[in-house]
Enzyme design. Structure first.
Site, PDB file in Angstrom:
ATOM      1  N   ARG A  14       2.138  -0.969  10.760  1.00  0.00           N
ATOM      2  CA  ARG A  14       3.152  -0.989  11.812  1.00  0.00           C
ATOM      3  C   ARG A  14       3.490  -2.369  12.374  1.00  0.00           C
ATOM      4  O   ARG A  14       4.638  -2.602  12.740  1.00  0.00           O
ATOM      5  CB  ARG A  14       2.726  -0.020  12.929  1.00  0.00           C
ATOM      6  CG  ARG A  14       2.902   1.432  12.495  1.00  0.00           C
ATOM      7  CD  ARG A  14       2.104   2.389  13.348  1.00  0.00           C
ATOM      8  NE  ARG A  14       0.659   2.317  13.087  1.00  0.00           N
ATOM      9  CZ  ARG A  14      -0.238   3.136  13.610  1.00  0.00           C
ATOM     10  NH1 ARG A  14       0.152   4.080  14.435  1.00  0.00           N
ATOM     11  NH2 ARG A  14      -1.518   3.010  13.310  1.00  0.00           N
TER      12      ARG A  14
ATOM     13  N   THR B 161     -10.859   3.227  10.174  1.00  0.00           N
ATOM     14  CA  THR B 161     -10.746   2.303  11.313  1.00  0.00           C
ATOM     15  C   THR B 161     -10.299   3.017  12.588  1.00  0.00           C
ATOM     16  O   THR B 161     -10.294   2.432  13.662  1.00  0.00           O
ATOM     17  CB  THR B 161      -9.779   1.144  10.982  1.00  0.00           C
ATOM     18  OG1 THR B 161      -8.629   1.677  10.330  1.00  0.00           O
ATOM     19  CG2 THR B 161     -10.424   0.143  10.063  1.00  0.00           C
TER      20      THR B 161
ATOM     21  N   LYS C  15      -7.228   8.165  -0.908  1.00  0.00           N
ATOM     22  CA  LYS C  15      -8.481   8.601  -0.270  1.00  0.00           C
ATOM     23  C   LYS C  15      -8.996   9.900  -0.895  1.00  0.00           C
ATOM     24  O   LYS C  15      -9.189  10.908  -0.201  1.00  0.00           O
ATOM     25  CB  LYS C  15      -8.285   8.777   1.232  1.00  0.00           C
ATOM     26  CG  LYS C  15      -7.893   7.485   1.957  1.00  0.00           C
ATOM     27  CD  LYS C  15      -7.923   7.681   3.456  1.00  0.00           C
ATOM     28  CE  LYS C  15      -7.666   6.415   4.225  1.00  0.00           C
ATOM     29  NZ  LYS C  15      -6.285   5.941   4.198  1.00  0.00           N
TER      30      LYS C  15
ATOM     31  N   ASP D 150      -3.466   4.304  -1.838  1.00  0.00           N
ATOM     32  CA  ASP D 150      -4.459   4.756  -0.854  1.00  0.00           C
ATOM     33  C   ASP D 150      -4.436   6.275  -0.734  1.00  0.00           C
ATOM     34  O   ASP D 150      -3.935   6.826   0.242  1.00  0.00           O
ATOM     35  CB  ASP D 150      -4.128   4.084   0.495  1.00  0.00           C
ATOM     36  CG  ASP D 150      -5.197   4.311   1.544  1.00  0.00           C
ATOM     37  OD1 ASP D 150      -6.352   4.624   1.173  1.00  0.00           O
ATOM     38  OD2 ASP D 150      -4.884   4.168   2.740  1.00  0.00           O
TER      39      ASP D 150
ATOM     40  N   LYS E  99       0.841  -1.192   0.000  1.00  0.00           N
ATOM     41  CA  LYS E  99       0.000   0.000   0.000  1.00  0.00           C
ATOM     42  C   LYS E  99       0.876   1.241   0.000  1.00  0.00           C
ATOM     43  O   LYS E  99       1.747   1.409   0.852  1.00  0.00           O
ATOM     44  CB  LYS E  99      -0.899   0.013   1.238  1.00  0.00           C
ATOM     45  CG  LYS E  99      -1.914   1.158   1.215  1.00  0.00           C
ATOM     46  CD  LYS E  99      -2.734   1.190   2.475  1.00  0.00           C
ATOM     47  CE  LYS E  99      -2.073   2.016   3.527  1.00  0.00           C
ATOM     48  NZ  LYS E  99      -2.542   3.388   3.653  1.00  0.00           N
TER      49      LYS E  99
ATOM     50  N   ASP F 286     -13.317  15.019  -3.330  1.00  0.00           N
ATOM     51  CA  ASP F 286     -13.440  16.367  -3.891  1.00  0.00           C
ATOM     52  C   ASP F 286     -14.704  16.396  -4.747  1.00  0.00           C
ATOM     53  O   ASP F 286     -15.466  15.430  -4.767  1.00  0.00           O
ATOM     54  CB  ASP F 286     -12.173  16.692  -4.724  1.00  0.00           C
ATOM     55  CG  ASP F 286     -11.856  18.188  -4.726  1.00  0.00           C
ATOM     56  OD1 ASP F 286     -12.804  18.994  -4.892  1.00  0.00           O
ATOM     57  OD2 ASP F 286     -10.675  18.552  -4.583  1.00  0.00           O
TER      58      ASP F 286
HETATM   59  O1  C5P Z   1       0.015   0.745  10.992  1.00  0.00           O
HETATM   60  P1  C5P Z   1      -1.385   0.299  10.705  1.00  0.00           P
HETATM   61  O2  C5P Z   1      -1.510  -1.208  10.505  1.00  0.00           O
HETATM   62  O3  C5P Z   1      -2.407   0.830  11.686  1.00  0.00           O
HETATM   63  O4  C5P Z   1      -1.686   0.965   9.293  1.00  0.00           O
HETATM   64  C1  C5P Z   1      -2.919   0.882   8.657  1.00  0.00           C
HETATM   65  C2  C5P Z   1      -2.823   1.538   7.325  1.00  0.00           C
HETATM   66  O5  C5P Z   1      -4.106   1.441   6.704  1.00  0.00           O
HETATM   67  C3  C5P Z   1      -2.457   3.020   7.368  1.00  0.00           C
HETATM   68  O6  C5P Z   1      -1.619   3.266   6.252  1.00  0.00           O
HETATM   69  C4  C5P Z   1      -3.773   3.753   7.208  1.00  0.00           C
HETATM   70  O7  C5P Z   1      -3.632   4.939   6.468  1.00  0.00           O
HETATM   71  C5  C5P Z   1      -4.597   2.746   6.408  1.00  0.00           C
HETATM   72  N1  C5P Z   1      -6.062   2.832   6.575  1.00  0.00           N
HETATM   73  C6  C5P Z   1      -6.682   2.666   7.808  1.00  0.00           C
HETATM   74  N2  C5P Z   1      -8.055   2.760   7.909  1.00  0.00           N
HETATM   75  C7  C5P Z   1      -8.796   3.000   6.810  1.00  0.00           C
HETATM   76  C8  C5P Z   1      -8.169   3.140   5.564  1.00  0.00           C
HETATM   77  C9  C5P Z   1      -6.784   3.051   5.483  1.00  0.00           C
HETATM   78  O8  C5P Z   1      -6.014   2.413   8.817  1.00  0.00           O
HETATM   79  N3  C5P Z   1     -10.121   3.012   6.895  1.00  0.00           N
END
Ligand code: C5P
Length: 232
Positions: free
Chosen positions: A211, A119, A61, A59, A32, A64
């Site tokens: 992470r 999330t 997002k 991603d 991603k 607009d």
């Molecule tokens: O580090 P972590 O596992 O929390 O990262 C989740 C990734 O998914 C981040 O890059 C975040 O921008 C993305 N994301 C998210 N929730 C969403 C859409 C994308 O956490 N609804």
């Protein structure tokens, strides 16, 4: 078929990204590219990662007015990414414009999917900050149905809503779920987290993990473990 674990390359530079990818040897990944990496380094990131043979979830997002989103996706089509995100909150016309732009740009293979509720958003936040008077689940389903009606290929939600999306939008509609944590992980800024096993149980078609993998001492081992748990 093996379901994909998408690794979120949340890094500031192309150099740190490549250094991280080298830990996986020749393995072809699904990664991603989000705003941190893309906005500081630009499309060269996509070209470089594509050249290495990895699949890309872009991603950005997008959110607009419909015409702006149409022109943006029409332009992005040339990068031929595998998945692109837009915000469901942009509404039906914007969602439709996102997919139409991608098709007009010549990329029939790029899946365009909508963010439902992040999330990191909780039930309390949608009531107090967004002034939405339905439950979080209802809000997610509403955006999922809107995305489907607008000809999108799927949505992003937490794993906890994937089953509801399956029931409402069908098997072929993508359910991409970030907010994945192993039992032993820190939750961080996320709110609606789930383990890879729960995501599989609920019907996620793809999980997105940042992470837990990128900050691990041995990212490769954690990636393998997560893949195994998601595909049990
Ligand atoms: O580090 P972590 O596992 O929390 O990262 C989740 C990734 O998914 C981040 O890059 C975040 O921008 C993305 N994301 C998210 N929730 C969403 C859409 C994308 O956490 N609804």
């Amino acid at each position: 078929m093996k379901k994909d674990v998408i690794i979120a390359l949340d890094f500031p530079t192309l150099e740190t990204t490549i250094e991280f990818l080298e830990k996986f040897g020749d393995e072809k990944l699904f990664v991603k590219v989000g705003m941190e990496l893309y906005l500081q380094n630009g499309p060269v990131v996509l070209e470089k990662i594509k050249k290495l043979g990895h699949k890309i979830f872009l991603d950005l997002k997008l959110h607009d007015i419909p015409n702006t989103v149409y022109e943006a996706t029409k332009g992005l089509a040339k990068f031929d990414v595998d998945i692109l995100t837009v915000h469901g909150a942009g509404g039906y016309e914007m969602l439709k414009a996102a997919k139409d732009g991608m098709l007009a740009g010549g990329s029939e293979d790029t899946k365009v999917i909508a963010i439902t509720q992040l999330t990191s958003t909780s039930e309390k936040m949608i009531k107090e900050e967004q002034l939405i008077n339905v439950s979080l689940n209802e809000s997610v389903i509403n955006y999922a149905k809107l995305a489907k009606k607008a000809n999108l290929d799927g949505v992003v939600s937490s794993a906890w809503e994937a089953q509801l999306i399956l029931e409402n939008c069908g098997k072929d509609f993508l359910k991409v779920t970030p907010g994945i944590r192993l039992e032993t992980d820190e939750i961080g800024d996320q709110k609606r987290v789930a383990t890879p096993e729960i995501a599989a149980e609920k019907g996620s078609t793809h999980i997105v993990v940042g992470r837990s993998i990128t900050k691990a001492k041995n990212p490769r081992a954690i990636y393998d473990l997560i893949q195994e748990q998601f595909n049990k």
